[in-house]
Enzyme design. Structure first.
Site, PDB file in Angstrom:
ATOM      1  N   ASP A   1       8.514  10.281  -4.396  1.00  0.00           N
ATOM      2  CA  ASP A   1       8.994   9.400  -3.336  1.00  0.00           C
ATOM      3  C   ASP A   1       8.239   8.106  -3.599  1.00  0.00           C
ATOM      4  O   ASP A   1       7.038   8.024  -3.325  1.00  0.00           O
ATOM      5  CB  ASP A   1       8.629   9.976  -1.965  1.00  0.00           C
ATOM      6  CG  ASP A   1       9.207   9.131  -0.858  1.00  0.00           C
ATOM      7  OD1 ASP A   1       9.100   7.895  -0.942  1.00  0.00           O
ATOM      8  OD2 ASP A   1       9.782   9.684   0.085  1.00  0.00           O
ATOM      9  N   HIS A   2       8.923   7.118  -4.172  1.00  0.00           N
ATOM     10  CA  HIS A   2       8.155   5.991  -4.700  1.00  0.00           C
ATOM     11  C   HIS A   2       7.434   5.199  -3.598  1.00  0.00           C
ATOM     12  O   HIS A   2       6.507   4.465  -3.872  1.00  0.00           O
ATOM     13  CB  HIS A   2       9.008   5.082  -5.602  1.00  0.00           C
ATOM     14  CG  HIS A   2       9.913   4.153  -4.867  1.00  0.00           C
ATOM     15  ND1 HIS A   2      11.126   4.526  -4.383  1.00  0.00           N
ATOM     16  CD2 HIS A   2       9.779   2.845  -4.539  1.00  0.00           C
ATOM     17  CE1 HIS A   2      11.703   3.493  -3.777  1.00  0.00           C
ATOM     18  NE2 HIS A   2      10.908   2.448  -3.867  1.00  0.00           N
TER      19      HIS A   2
ATOM     20  N   HIS B   1      11.609   8.106   2.379  1.00  0.00           N
ATOM     21  CA  HIS B   1      10.614   7.027   2.475  1.00  0.00           C
ATOM     22  C   HIS B   1      10.088   6.813   3.902  1.00  0.00           C
ATOM     23  O   HIS B   1       8.887   6.797   4.138  1.00  0.00           O
ATOM     24  CB  HIS B   1      11.197   5.707   1.985  1.00  0.00           C
ATOM     25  CG  HIS B   1      11.824   5.787   0.621  1.00  0.00           C
ATOM     26  ND1 HIS B   1      11.322   6.580  -0.374  1.00  0.00           N
ATOM     27  CD2 HIS B   1      12.902   5.159   0.076  1.00  0.00           C
ATOM     28  CE1 HIS B   1      12.074   6.437  -1.461  1.00  0.00           C
ATOM     29  NE2 HIS B   1      13.034   5.590  -1.207  1.00  0.00           N
TER      30      HIS B   1
END
Ligand code: BG6
Length: 506
Positions: free
Chosen positions: A181-182, A244
């Site tokens: 999950d950047h 996010h």
């Protein structure tokens, strides 16, 4: 810290955009900082047929265009470590050839059995590829570790997420799975932990006694760009909230972990997810607002609406804006509303967490001052990373007029050092085996469980409206009505409104 172990890094979907824009530039950046092992090989694989040399040429161009580090003097040394092997993702026999290629590279470059498999493919292959890898024993950790990095989305809904979980768990252990999950790789998302747990002044106030509500915004000024096809089957809730935004909620709301060990932090985030008050279908129209951007003029230029974008169904009901109000039923947060929103084609790109503190019990200056000062702590995740505290001060001169002033810290003042990109940070963590900043299976499942009533209601209940909003505005006006008090609104993160309308920049 450099990893001394040798490593083969296999990217599935190597001809795709993510590989070019993010993965290979991030690996090059680690290479320049001597953070990759000396004995390292990058093996790209996808359906397209390239020779090693052709793939190297395209990766060299990608690094030059999307580089994350200024120094490109070592680019030729790096591309020598790149190889390519075409594959048919659902054909068992090509995995035998892939294994043979991996073994050949290990031998040739004196690389041990440590291997990372990065899935940057359409999500429909997330179950298939790991199963095929296991069928040729490429999941076995006998002579070195094997790790699987998976891009989001982890499933399309609860049912598919559970199915994917079962497929993966058949052959892989949780410790081998790294779900990217950047947002968790963003420096200031991690800084949330430091702001909360390294300062004695915030934590005592970080609860229902002092906090009135919490607001989290992740706004994008871009539209769906070239991703209409993917996005139209997803929408804002699946694309941004399920992963996010809920992770940011987790870090904002979690209890202090017992240590910085990955399990300890992830356990606290999971507890937050498990405490979300379930949303009932009949509540959805009051606590969730969805919208879709419509054509409008931004900076004097007509921009298309979502339904006119490439790859989008002209009758699409996919939301490009989502706002939610919800509660976390635990001792710390009981009764405190959380408001989160995200959208495309909003006035600016900004992600921030705003802690709205309760007002003083009695406003002593009411006769002299029209507005009561608002105490807010704004944690800006991007851009212009930093922290802003708003509090009341006396306006100079006679009387006691109160005005709200800012104490503003910009992360850029702390260091001139380059902040590593989220991918660089996360790839490096995966190489080191540190899974702190990766989503755990249970978190993913809990996040889906929480959002399913909204997704189902939006899909099935024709009475729940999808509001249009002109591109370049802050989304549907109806999102304002989600607040308990009529004079409470979403914070406007823009400093300056430009004169040609409401499109603004920070
Ligand atoms: C991705 C979403 O995960 O995050 C995109 O799929 C979105 O739709 C992107 O644009 C936003 O990331 P960032 O880092 O630009 O905030």
């Amino acid at each position: 810290m450099k990893s001394n172990e040798s490593l083969i890094y296999v990217i599935f979907g190597a001809s795709g955009d993510l590989t070019k824009r993010k993965l290979v530039p991030a690996l090059y950046s680690l290479f320049v900082q001597n953070l990759l092992p000396d004995n390292f090989a990058l093996l790209g694989t996808s359906r397209s047929v390239f020779s090693d040399e052709e793939f190297r040429v395209s990766m060299k161009a990608a690094i030059t265009e999307f580089k994350e580090i200024d120094d490109i003097s070592r680019i030729d040394d790096f591309v020598k470590k790149i190889f390519y092997q075409p594959i048919k993702f659902d054909d068992a026999s090509t995995y035998i050839a892939l294994k043979a290629r991996i073994q050949e590279l290990r031998k040739q470059y004196n690389i041990c059995h440590n291997t990372i498999f990065y899935l940057s493919t359409p999500p429909s292959l997330y179950g298939v590829i790991p199963q095929h890898l296991a069928s040729v024993n490429l999941n076995k950790q006998t002579n070195g570790w094997k790790r699987l990095i998976i891009e989001k989305p982890f499933g399309y809904d609860l049912e598919s997420a559970l199915k994917l979980k079962d497929q993966l768990m058949q052959d892989w252990k949780e410790e081998q799975l790294f779900r990217i999950d950047h947002y968790l790789g963003k420096e200031t998302v991690q800084n949330l932990l430091v702001a909360r747990f390294s300062n004695g002044i915030f934590e005592p106030l970080w609860n229902r006694n002092f906090i009135h509500h919490v607001e989290i915004t992740s706004a994008e000024s871009i539209g769906v760009e070239k991703r209409g096809n993917y996005y139209d089957g997803s929408g804002a809730l699946r694309d941004m909230v399920q992963n996010h935004l809920l992770q940011v909620v987790g870090l904002t709301a979690m209890e202090p972990p017992t240590s910085l060990e990955s399990d300890s932090i992830r356990h606290e985030i999971l507890k937050v997810f498990q405490s979300f008050r379930p949303i009932k279908c009949e509540e959805v129209k009051d606590v969730a607002v969805r919208g879709q951007y419509m054509s409008s003029k931004i900076k004097g230029k007509q921009v298309p609406g979502y339904r006119e974008e490439e790859g989008v169904n002209p009758n699409s009901n996919t939301e490009t804006y989502a706002a939610l109000k919800f509660y976390i039923d635990n001792w710390r947060w009981g009764g405190v509303p959380f408001y989160i929103r995200t959208g495309k084609k909003l006035p600016t790109r900004v992600t921030e967490v705003v802690i709205h503190f309760r007002p003083t019990p009695h406003f002593l200056f009411a006769n002299e001052s029209t507005v009561q000062s608002e105490n807010q702590l704004v944690i800006r995740i991007q851009p212009d990373e930093g922290i802003l505290l708003k509090f009341g001060m006396k306006t100079p001169g006679a009387g006691f007029e109160v005005q709200t002033v800012n104490m503003d810290f910009h992360y850029s003042d702390l260091t001139a050092q380059r902040i590593p990109s989220a991918y660089e940070r996360l790839i490096n963590d995966a190489i080191k085996g540190d899974s702190t900043l990766f989503a755990r299976t249970e978190e993913v499942i809990e996040a889906w469980k929480f959002l399913m009533p909204v997704l189902e209601c939006w899909k099935n209940d024709k009475d729940v409206p999808l509001y249009g909003y002109p591109a370049g505005t802050w989304g549907p006006e109806q999102a304002q009505q989600m607040f308990d008090e009529p004079d409470t609104t979403w914070r406007s993160p823009c400093k300056n409104l430009t004169n040609d309308g409401n499109y603004c920049e920070l």
